[in-house]
Design a protein around this motif. Structure first.
Motif, PDB file in Angstrom:
ATOM      1  N   ASP A   1      29.134  32.797 -36.761  1.00 32.17           N
ATOM      2  CA  ASP A   1      28.653  34.112 -37.218  1.00 32.17           C
ATOM      3  C   ASP A   1      28.285  34.122 -38.689  1.00 32.17           C
ATOM      4  O   ASP A   1      28.257  35.186 -39.321  1.00 32.17           O
ATOM      5  CB  ASP A   1      29.714  35.198 -36.951  1.00 32.17           C
ATOM      6  N   ASN A   2      27.998  32.943 -39.261  1.00 31.90           N
ATOM      7  CA  ASN A   2      27.652  32.895 -40.686  1.00 31.90           C
ATOM      8  C   ASN A   2      26.856  31.632 -40.972  1.00 31.90           C
ATOM      9  O   ASN A   2      27.275  30.780 -41.749  1.00 31.90           O
ATOM     10  CB  ASN A   2      28.905  32.938 -41.555  1.00 31.90           C
ATOM     11  N   GLU A   3      25.697  31.490 -40.338  1.00 33.75           N
ATOM     12  CA  GLU A   3      24.909  30.284 -40.527  1.00 33.75           C
ATOM     13  C   GLU A   3      24.395  30.151 -41.955  1.00 33.75           C
ATOM     14  O   GLU A   3      24.095  29.056 -42.418  1.00 33.75           O
ATOM     15  CB  GLU A   3      23.733  30.270 -39.547  1.00 33.75           C
ATOM     16  N   ALA A   4      24.302  31.264 -42.680  1.00 35.15           N
ATOM     17  CA  ALA A   4      23.782  31.208 -44.047  1.00 35.15           C
ATOM     18  C   ALA A   4      24.695  30.413 -44.974  1.00 35.15           C
ATOM     19  O   ALA A   4      24.259  29.919 -46.006  1.00 35.15           O
ATOM     20  CB  ALA A   4      23.596  32.618 -44.598  1.00 35.15           C
ATOM     21  N   ALA A   5      25.971  30.285 -44.587  1.00 37.75           N
ATOM     22  CA  ALA A   5      26.929  29.555 -45.426  1.00 37.75           C
ATOM     23  C   ALA A   5      27.096  28.124 -44.959  1.00 37.75           C
ATOM     24  O   ALA A   5      28.157  27.542 -45.056  1.00 37.75           O
ATOM     25  CB  ALA A   5      28.279  30.268 -45.411  1.00 37.75           C
ATOM     26  N   SER A   6      26.019  27.524 -44.475  1.00 40.79           N
ATOM     27  CA  SER A   6      26.128  26.220 -43.836  1.00 40.79           C
ATOM     28  C   SER A   6      26.293  25.062 -44.807  1.00 40.79           C
ATOM     29  O   SER A   6      26.630  23.960 -44.414  1.00 40.79           O
ATOM     30  CB  SER A   6      24.892  25.952 -42.982  1.00 40.79           C
ATOM     31  N   GLN A   7      26.008  25.272 -46.108  1.00 43.52           N
ATOM     32  CA  GLN A   7      26.066  24.221 -47.113  1.00 43.52           C
ATOM     33  C   GLN A   7      24.977  23.158 -46.905  1.00 43.52           C
ATOM     34  O   GLN A   7      25.054  22.076 -47.469  1.00 43.52           O
ATOM     35  CB  GLN A   7      27.446  23.541 -47.152  1.00 43.52           C
ATOM     36  N   VAL A   8      24.006  23.455 -46.076  1.00 46.67           N
ATOM     37  CA  VAL A   8      22.883  22.545 -45.884  1.00 46.67           C
ATOM     38  C   VAL A   8      21.745  23.003 -46.779  1.00 46.67           C
ATOM     39  O   VAL A   8      21.349  24.168 -46.752  1.00 46.67           O
ATOM     40  CB  VAL A   8      22.441  22.514 -44.406  1.00 46.67           C
ATOM     41  N   ARG A   9      21.230  22.071 -47.588  1.00 46.11           N
ATOM     42  CA  ARG A   9      20.169  22.390 -48.532  1.00 46.11           C
ATOM     43  C   ARG A   9      18.897  21.664 -48.132  1.00 46.11           C
ATOM     44  O   ARG A   9      18.899  20.455 -47.898  1.00 46.11           O
ATOM     45  CB  ARG A   9      20.573  21.936 -49.944  1.00 46.11           C
ATOM     46  N   PHE A  10      17.790  22.409 -48.044  1.00 47.82           N
ATOM     47  CA  PHE A  10      16.491  21.822 -47.750  1.00 47.82           C
ATOM     48  C   PHE A  10      15.650  21.954 -49.013  1.00 47.82           C
ATOM     49  O   PHE A  10      15.297  23.049 -49.428  1.00 47.82           O
ATOM     50  CB  PHE A  10      15.834  22.535 -46.567  1.00 47.82           C
ATOM     51  N   THR A  11      15.367  20.826 -49.652  1.00 50.08           N
ATOM     52  CA  THR A  11      14.644  20.831 -50.918  1.00 50.08           C
ATOM     53  C   THR A  11      13.551  19.772 -50.880  1.00 50.08           C
ATOM     54  O   THR A  11      13.556  18.876 -50.023  1.00 50.08           O
ATOM     55  CB  THR A  11      15.601  20.506 -52.085  1.00 50.08           C
ATOM     56  N   PRO A  12      12.581  19.848 -51.804  1.00 50.71           N
ATOM     57  CA  PRO A  12      11.555  18.794 -51.875  1.00 50.71           C
ATOM     58  C   PRO A  12      12.149  17.415 -52.114  1.00 50.71           C
ATOM     59  O   PRO A  12      11.558  16.405 -51.726  1.00 50.71           O
ATOM     60  CB  PRO A  12      10.686  19.245 -53.057  1.00 50.71           C
ATOM     61  N   GLU A  13      13.334  17.365 -52.771  1.00 48.50           N
ATOM     62  CA  GLU A  13      13.955  16.067 -53.050  1.00 48.50           C
ATOM     63  C   GLU A  13      14.627  15.478 -51.819  1.00 48.50           C
ATOM     64  O   GLU A  13      14.951  14.290 -51.782  1.00 48.50           O
ATOM     65  CB  GLU A  13      14.990  16.210 -54.172  1.00 48.50           C
ATOM     66  N   GLY A  14      14.872  16.274 -50.800  1.00 49.28           N
ATOM     67  CA  GLY A  14      15.540  15.780 -49.602  1.00 49.28           C
ATOM     68  C   GLY A  14      16.428  16.849 -48.994  1.00 49.28           C
ATOM     69  O   GLY A  14      16.696  17.882 -49.613  1.00 49.28           O
ATOM     70  N   ASP A  15      16.852  16.636 -47.762  1.00 49.30           N
ATOM     71  CA  ASP A  15      17.722  17.571 -47.059  1.00 49.30           C
ATOM     72  C   ASP A  15      19.143  17.031 -47.100  1.00 49.30           C
ATOM     73  O   ASP A  15      19.403  15.907 -46.663  1.00 49.30           O
ATOM     74  CB  ASP A  15      17.270  17.724 -45.598  1.00 49.30           C
ATOM     75  N   TYR A  16      20.056  17.838 -47.624  1.00 46.60           N
ATOM     76  CA  TYR A  16      21.419  17.383 -47.831  1.00 46.60           C
ATOM     77  C   TYR A  16      22.429  18.392 -47.300  1.00 46.60           C
ATOM     78  O   TYR A  16      22.210  19.608 -47.361  1.00 46.60           O
ATOM     79  CB  TYR A  16      21.714  17.171 -49.325  1.00 46.60           C
ATOM     80  N   TYR A  17      23.539  17.866 -46.799  1.00 47.68           N
ATOM     81  CA  TYR A  17      24.722  18.676 -46.609  1.00 47.68           C
ATOM     82  C   TYR A  17      25.576  18.487 -47.852  1.00 47.68           C
ATOM     83  O   TYR A  17      25.949  17.358 -48.196  1.00 47.68           O
ATOM     84  CB  TYR A  17      25.511  18.238 -45.368  1.00 47.68           C
ATOM     85  N   LEU A  18      25.883  19.583 -48.549  1.00 45.31           N
ATOM     86  CA  LEU A  18      26.672  19.518 -49.772  1.00 45.31           C
ATOM     87  C   LEU A  18      28.148  19.704 -49.410  1.00 45.31           C
ATOM     88  O   LEU A  18      28.537  20.733 -48.856  1.00 45.31           O
ATOM     89  CB  LEU A  18      26.224  20.600 -50.748  1.00 45.31           C
ATOM     90  N   THR A  19      28.953  18.712 -49.718  1.00 46.66           N
ATOM     91  CA  THR A  19      30.344  18.696 -49.272  1.00 46.66           C
ATOM     92  C   THR A  19      31.253  19.608 -50.083  1.00 46.66           C
ATOM     93  O   THR A  19      32.340  19.947 -49.629  1.00 46.66           O
ATOM     94  CB  THR A  19      30.917  17.271 -49.350  1.00 46.66           C
ATOM     95  N   GLY A  20      30.820  19.982 -51.300  1.00 46.85           N
ATOM     96  CA  GLY A  20      31.704  20.726 -52.182  1.00 46.85           C
ATOM     97  C   GLY A  20      32.632  19.824 -52.973  1.00 46.85           C
ATOM     98  O   GLY A  20      33.501  20.299 -53.698  1.00 46.85           O
ATOM     99  N   ASP A  21      32.447  18.500 -52.865  1.00 43.97           N
ATOM    100  CA  ASP A  21      33.269  17.536 -53.587  1.00 43.97           C
ATOM    101  C   ASP A  21      32.452  16.893 -54.702  1.00 43.97           C
ATOM    102  O   ASP A  21      31.221  16.935 -54.697  1.00 43.97           O
ATOM    103  CB  ASP A  21      33.781  16.443 -52.650  1.00 43.97           C
ATOM    104  N   THR A  22      33.152  16.290 -55.626  1.00 49.59           N
ATOM    105  CA  THR A  22      32.495  15.545 -56.692  1.00 49.59           C
ATOM    106  C   THR A  22      33.005  14.115 -56.699  1.00 49.59           C
ATOM    107  O   THR A  22      34.092  13.816 -56.196  1.00 49.59           O
ATOM    108  CB  THR A  22      32.746  16.183 -58.066  1.00 49.59           C
TER     109      THR A  22
END
Length: 537
Positions: A401-422
């Protein structure tokens, strides 16, 4: 032997199809005479279940569940430990095309209630001892039915698994959900807001099988034991699902508590060769035992949940004669990086202090710049992300019920899942995990969201406001700490601190109770009023 890329492609071709049937993949295609689960009681007495028996019992229960009104897409929650009851229940749900929602039995009633309502569960299956946790917290009627494991219903209106397995009116055909059909929902805690439900599709089975084969290195002749609770992702994915998927037997200890001596007894008596567990287990064993019994023959060790210290890795190597392989992953991914225990066809990766290891087959983990989504230079700190185009095993698309918070980024540089880690990547492609930037607290192998603890504390009349943070601990990894601004009229001190700890234990979970409580006049905040969490410590 197929190379890893071909193996990954084959698994995807098998598991991600329009006709994917989870029960067939996890049970019916395997030799019916092969042991699927060996359940070990507190006295170390075993009870075995073959794949044939699992098929028969889950079919009978599926018929009973269908008679109860459970259909494709319905969500069935469980408060069950790993073992035969959980496996039979899960397979029955999947035969109907339903969705499993495994919950931690250590949660308090209100936390369970929140997750049941959040998942819109149609049925809850629980041990008799957890039945009292299912009484509704609020005055509105719950939507779920209840089934217990014991021979008789615990309350009027309840069902039992045994009765449901007998009451069916006829065989129920298996339902194919397809590769994108939902098979489970796992809740994760973050920095803010309520727990989020991770929607797990059937195609994620390919990622689980790959990690089972390459990350854990489980082979046909292994005695495999994953100690994690099935309410956690590691316990669900690789304590329940992946061994069944691969047709491998696994052990399930029904002790209800962790005891180092009991753990050693199981390792020795059952000749465990492949152990997967969490850092707290390794740290506790290190603190409790001095010598290893000669009957222990473990050949592969894996750890997941948080990074192991070099001291613990050195201890495990000296004690067991084999190194413990540290693996990195998340509920939203499975486990995608680490030094593999399985044969990838590549030379063995050396264990480097502070390094988790490289990307596992089917994944490409990268470190991105702090601001842009460009790859960071070698050795530079950045955000850990999964390159989706180069990671065929990736499956996560959004939260319940919250697909907007998927942490998946679609950008010209590439499509990434951002883990929230460093972290950083070194020249050999090894990930050096640094910190989590989502504020979650990892304690005793459990993931706790500070906001959840704060919400519970703020319900106590003695608390005006509070801030929750992590406290380093040698055994637990992290403990929960809290700064409390007391309400007018309440006296600070040990008595109130103990009362607040019990308040959290009874309303959230024992492992979420603050180990440290300090009473303060105010919390550190920015000029705009936002809490400065880094200053709480």
């Amino acid at each position: 032997m197929p190379d890893p890329a071909q193996h990954v492609a084959d698994w995807l071709a098998t598991y991600d199809t329009p006709t994917t049937s989870v029960a067939h993949l996890l049970c019916d295609r395997h030799d019916p005479h092969t042991t699927a689960i060996t359940e070990i009681g507190p006295t170390l007495t075993p009870t075995t279940l073959t794949f044939g028996e699992l098929s028969e019992r889950s079919r009978a229960l599926a018929t009973g569940l269908a008679d109860l009104g459970i259909n494709q897409g319905d969500r069935v929650a469980t408060l069950l430990p790993k073992g035969i009851d959980l496996a039979v229940t899960a397979l029955a749900v999947w035969r109907l095309g339903g969705t499993l929602v495994p919950l931690l039995s250590s949660f308090a009633p209100s936390a369970i209630d929140d997750r049941l309502r959040g998942s819109n569960a149609a049925l809850v299956v629980c041990l008799d001892e957890h039945r009292n946790k299912l009484d509704p917290r609020t005055t509105d009627n719950p939507t779920w039915q209840i089934a217990t494991v014991g021979p008789e219903p615990t309350r009027n209106g309840d069902h039992t698994l045994a009765d449901l397995s007998r009451r069916g009116t006829g065989p129920t055909p298996d339902t194919a959900v397809g590769g994108h059909g939902t098979i489970a929902i796992a809740f994760v805690s973050g920095l803010a807001g309520p727990p989020r439900g991770v929607v797990i599709p059937a195609r994620a089975l390919a990622a689980m099988h790959s990690y089972h084969h390459y990350g854990l290195g489980v082979e046909d002749e292994d005695v495999y034991w994953n100690t994690s609770d099935p309410g956690s992702a590691y316990g669900l994915y690789h304590g329940l699902i992946s061994p069944l998927l691969a047709g491998h037997g696994s052990l399930a200890l029904r002790a209800g508590f962790f005891d180092p001596e009991l753990t050693l007894d199981v390792l020795g008596m059952y000749q465990v060769t492949n152990l997967a567990t969490d850092p707290t287990t390794y740290r506790t064993l290190r603190a409790a035992i001095k010598t290893l019994p000669p009957e222990i023959v473990v050949q592969r060790l894996s750890s997941a949940g948080e990074q192991l210290s070099p001291e613990v890795i050195d201890w495990a190597t000296d004690m067991f004669g084999v190194p413990v392989r540290d693996h990195y992953g998340q509920t939203e991914l499975g486990w995608c990086a680490g030094v593999p225990n399985g044969d990838t066809g590549e030379p063995d990766q050396p264990l480097v202090p502070g390094a988790v290891g490289g990307s596992l087959p089917g994944w490409q983990v990268r470190v991105l710049e702090a601001i842009s989504d460009e790859p960071a230079p070698v050795g530079a700190y950045g955000r850990v992300g999964v390159d989706l185009a180069a990671s065929p095993l990736s499956w996560f698309t959004g939260y319940l019920d919250n697909e907007a918070a998927s942490q998946v980024r679609f950008t010209p540089e590439g499509d990434y899942y951002l883990t929230g880690d460093t972290g950083i990547l070194d020249r050999e492609g090894r990930l050096h995990f640094s910190t989590r930037d989502d504020g979650a607290i990892l304690t005793h192998g459990y993931r706790i969201g500070p906001a959840e603890v704060e919400s519970v504390l703020n319900e106590h009349p003695a608390v005006d406001e509070c801030g929750v943070y992590s406290v380093p601990d040698e055994i637990a990894g992290q403990l929960v700490g809290a700064r409390i601004v007391p309400a007018n009229g309440y006296e600070n001190g040990d008595a109130l601190a103990d009362e607040l700890r019990e308040w959290v234990r009874s309303r959230l979970a024992p492992h979420a109770a603050p180990a440290e409580i300090d009473f303060v006049e105010e919390l550190p905040r920015t000029a705009s009023g936002k809490m400065r969490r880094a200053r709480l410590r």
